[in-house]
Design a protein around this motif. Structure first.
Motif, PDB file in Angstrom:
ATOM      1  N   ARG A 263      -4.121   0.464   3.748  1.00 23.51           N
ATOM      2  CA  ARG A 263      -2.513   0.465   3.946  1.00 23.51           C
ATOM      3  C   ARG A 263      -2.267   2.013   4.502  1.00 23.51           C
ATOM      4  O   ARG A 263      -2.966   2.794   4.654  1.00 23.51           O
ATOM      5  CB  ARG A 263      -2.032   0.460   2.730  1.00 23.51           C
ATOM      6  CG  ARG A 263      -1.985  -0.965   1.846  1.00 23.51           C
ATOM      7  CD  ARG A 263      -1.247  -0.982   0.793  1.00 23.51           C
ATOM      8  NE  ARG A 263      -1.409  -2.197   0.011  1.00 23.51           N
ATOM      9  CZ  ARG A 263      -2.260  -2.681  -1.322  1.00 23.51           C
ATOM     10  NH1 ARG A 263      -3.001  -1.537  -1.553  1.00 23.51           N
ATOM     11  NH2 ARG A 263      -2.170  -3.680  -1.633  1.00 23.51           N
ATOM     12  N   LYS A 264      -1.150   2.190   4.952  1.00 21.65           N
ATOM     13  CA  LYS A 264      -0.623   3.133   5.641  1.00 21.65           C
ATOM     14  C   LYS A 264      -0.490   4.636   4.671  1.00 21.65           C
ATOM     15  O   LYS A 264      -1.084   5.568   4.971  1.00 21.65           O
ATOM     16  CB  LYS A 264       0.851   3.022   6.005  1.00 21.65           C
ATOM     17  CG  LYS A 264       1.315   4.257   6.773  1.00 21.65           C
ATOM     18  CD  LYS A 264       2.717   4.208   7.175  1.00 21.65           C
ATOM     19  CE  LYS A 264       3.398   5.283   8.252  1.00 21.65           C
ATOM     20  NZ  LYS A 264       4.659   5.196   8.788  1.00 21.65           N
ATOM     21  N   ASP A 265      -0.635   4.108   3.247  1.00 21.36           N
ATOM     22  CA  ASP A 265      -0.873   5.124   2.425  1.00 21.36           C
ATOM     23  C   ASP A 265      -2.228   5.751   2.007  1.00 21.36           C
ATOM     24  O   ASP A 265      -2.432   6.346   0.998  1.00 21.36           O
ATOM     25  CB  ASP A 265      -0.095   4.868   1.188  1.00 21.36           C
ATOM     26  CG  ASP A 265      -0.344   3.580   0.445  1.00 21.36           C
ATOM     27  OD1 ASP A 265      -1.585   2.979   0.718  1.00 21.36           O
ATOM     28  OD2 ASP A 265       0.177   3.178  -0.700  1.00 21.36           O
ATOM     29  N   GLY A 266      -2.970   4.713   2.588  1.00 18.50           N
ATOM     30  CA  GLY A 266      -4.532   5.078   2.540  1.00 18.50           C
ATOM     31  C   GLY A 266      -5.220   4.240   1.418  1.00 18.50           C
ATOM     32  O   GLY A 266      -6.390   4.305   1.181  1.00 18.50           O
ATOM     33  N   SER A 267      -4.397   3.454   0.710  1.00 14.68           N
ATOM     34  CA  SER A 267      -4.877   2.510  -0.390  1.00 14.68           C
ATOM     35  C   SER A 267      -5.664   1.182   0.194  1.00 14.68           C
ATOM     36  O   SER A 267      -5.153   0.963   1.105  1.00 14.68           O
ATOM     37  CB  SER A 267      -3.799   2.202  -1.412  1.00 14.68           C
ATOM     38  OG  SER A 267      -2.886   1.616  -0.982  1.00 14.68           O
ATOM     39  N   PRO A 268      -6.555   0.802  -0.614  1.00 16.75           N
ATOM     40  CA  PRO A 268      -7.428  -0.408   0.172  1.00 16.75           C
ATOM     41  C   PRO A 268      -6.470  -1.700   0.097  1.00 16.75           C
ATOM     42  O   PRO A 268      -5.796  -1.729  -1.307  1.00 16.75           O
ATOM     43  CB  PRO A 268      -8.675  -0.260  -0.715  1.00 16.75           C
ATOM     44  CG  PRO A 268      -8.298   0.300  -1.927  1.00 16.75           C
ATOM     45  CD  PRO A 268      -7.429   1.361  -1.609  1.00 16.75           C
TER      46      PRO A 268
END
Length: 377
Positions: free
Chosen positions: A197-202
């Motif tokens: 995701r854009k926030d870095g979460s998978p």
């Protein structure tokens, strides 16, 4: 086709629209001179349209009308007038047919536009993530659920490759395994990818896609549906971790039981089992199983149970010792019990337990001496 239509109409085997157009035909036959071709064509087209006749049937009907008009006009006593009327009426019928065809094409175009609008609405509002890829392998469209799940705007997504949004491992798997097979077969089903995701979460997804190919077999676009399986995989991983932990605990428990009930062969048909710590029901069962198996395996004649390390001998422990002694006796061996303290001796007396077949010694040293003497005889 028109001849067959005429024949069936003549036999009365079909509800031909010629009868609907008959008054119009009669009027044209009575006075075609001075009538505008466009006006006649418009009348024919409007008459067919308001009667609700399907386009294919209307065209057949106009063919019948045209031939009827031509026959009547050519049968006129004045050949020149008849020929001109025939040409005029045939032109009017053809223009009416052309007008109907144009109307049909326009209706078909409107229907196609409606279908496309419905498709676009479904694409944007389906609860599953969806994206489209063009011939260059770049994202050409994403739906609202895709944007919501990934946290990007459309401007940040359109024109980029889908592999740019995958983890390195998933991107490598896509390039080396999935995409070659996809371009060959034209589809892929239930491929597990991990997006970022854009926030870095998978974001774990299950992807299925189908390709649209041209006549040469080249993929010109593809459509993919992605199902978010992050929570499901997390639950599965948690269940696997719990199962693994449970297996680890079980293995550790077995190891502790083995350590807590060690069996030491001393030779000369003598086995030693030193007990340390509390003896509960489970441990008593383990102790009995280990000791009986050892007696059989080593053909032992004497088994020494040393309870020096047992903090207290209560009723449960005392009963366990008696049961073990009886079981060992059934295998033809005897038990030497060592390490009993004053309180343990008092407990055995108070419980009135019969220690028949048990030799008791204060220390392990004394027990070893007592065990070997009978064994040598």
């Amino acid at each position: 086709m028109c001849r067959d239509f005429d024949d069936r109409a003549a036999r009365g085997e079909t509800n031909t629209p010629v009868s609907i157009l008959a008054p119009l035909v009669d009027g044209l036959l009575r006075g075609a001179e001075g009538v505008e071709v466009e006006a006649v064509a418009a009348i024919l087209s409007e008459t067919v349209e308001i009667t609700g006749i399907p386009l294919d049937t209307a065209l057949l009907a106009l063919g019948v009308v045209r031939r009827a008009l031509v026959r009547h006009a050519l049968a006129s006593s004045e050949r020149e007038i008849g020929g001109a009327a025939a040409s005029f009426l045939e032109d009017a019928a053809e223009r009416a047919a052309t007008s109907l065809a144009r109307q049909s094409v326009a209706s078909l175009r409107d229907a196609l536009d409606h279908v496309q609008a419905h498709h676009d609405w479904l694409f944007d509002h389906l609860p599953a993530m969806m994206h489209s890829i063009d011939a260059q392998g770049r994202i050409s469209a994403v739906n609202d659920r895709w944007i919501e799940a990934m946290g990007y705007t459309r401007d940040e997504v359109i024109g980029r490759r889908s592999t740019e949004f995958l983890t390195p491992d998933s991107a490598r798997y896509a390039r080396e395994v999935v995409l070659p097979a996809f371009f060959k077969s034209g589809r892929c089903d239930n491929i597990l990818y991990q997006f970022v995701r854009k926030d870095g979460s998978p974001l774990d997804v299950m992807l299925s896609a189908i390709a649209d190919k041209d006549e040469a077999g080249n993929v010109v676009r593809s459509q993919a549906v992605l199902t978010d399986v992050t929570e499901r995989l997390a639950a599965e991983r948690a269940a696997q971790a719990a199962a693994s932990q449970e297996e680890t605990i079980r293995a550790q428990r077995e190891m502790l039981r083995a350590i807590s009930t060690p069996l030491v062969p001393l030779g000369d048909g003598v086995l030693l089992m030193p007990l340390v710590g509390s003896v509960d029901h489970a441990r008593a069962e383990q102790m009995m199983a280990t000791l009986l198996e050892g007696v059989v395996t080593h053909a032992a004649e004497v088994a020494i149970l040393d309870v020096t390390g047992v903090p207290s001998v209560d009723a449960a422990v005392a009963e366990a010792l008696v049961r073990v002694t009886k079981a060992v006796g059934l295998l033809g061996a005897r038990v030497v019990l060592t390490g009993l303290g004053p309180s343990a001796a008092r407990t055995l007396v108070e419980l009135h337990l019969e220690l028949v077949g048990i030799t008791t010694k204060a220390t392990l040293r004394d027990g070893l001496v007592a065990a070997r003497k009978p064994a040598r005889r």
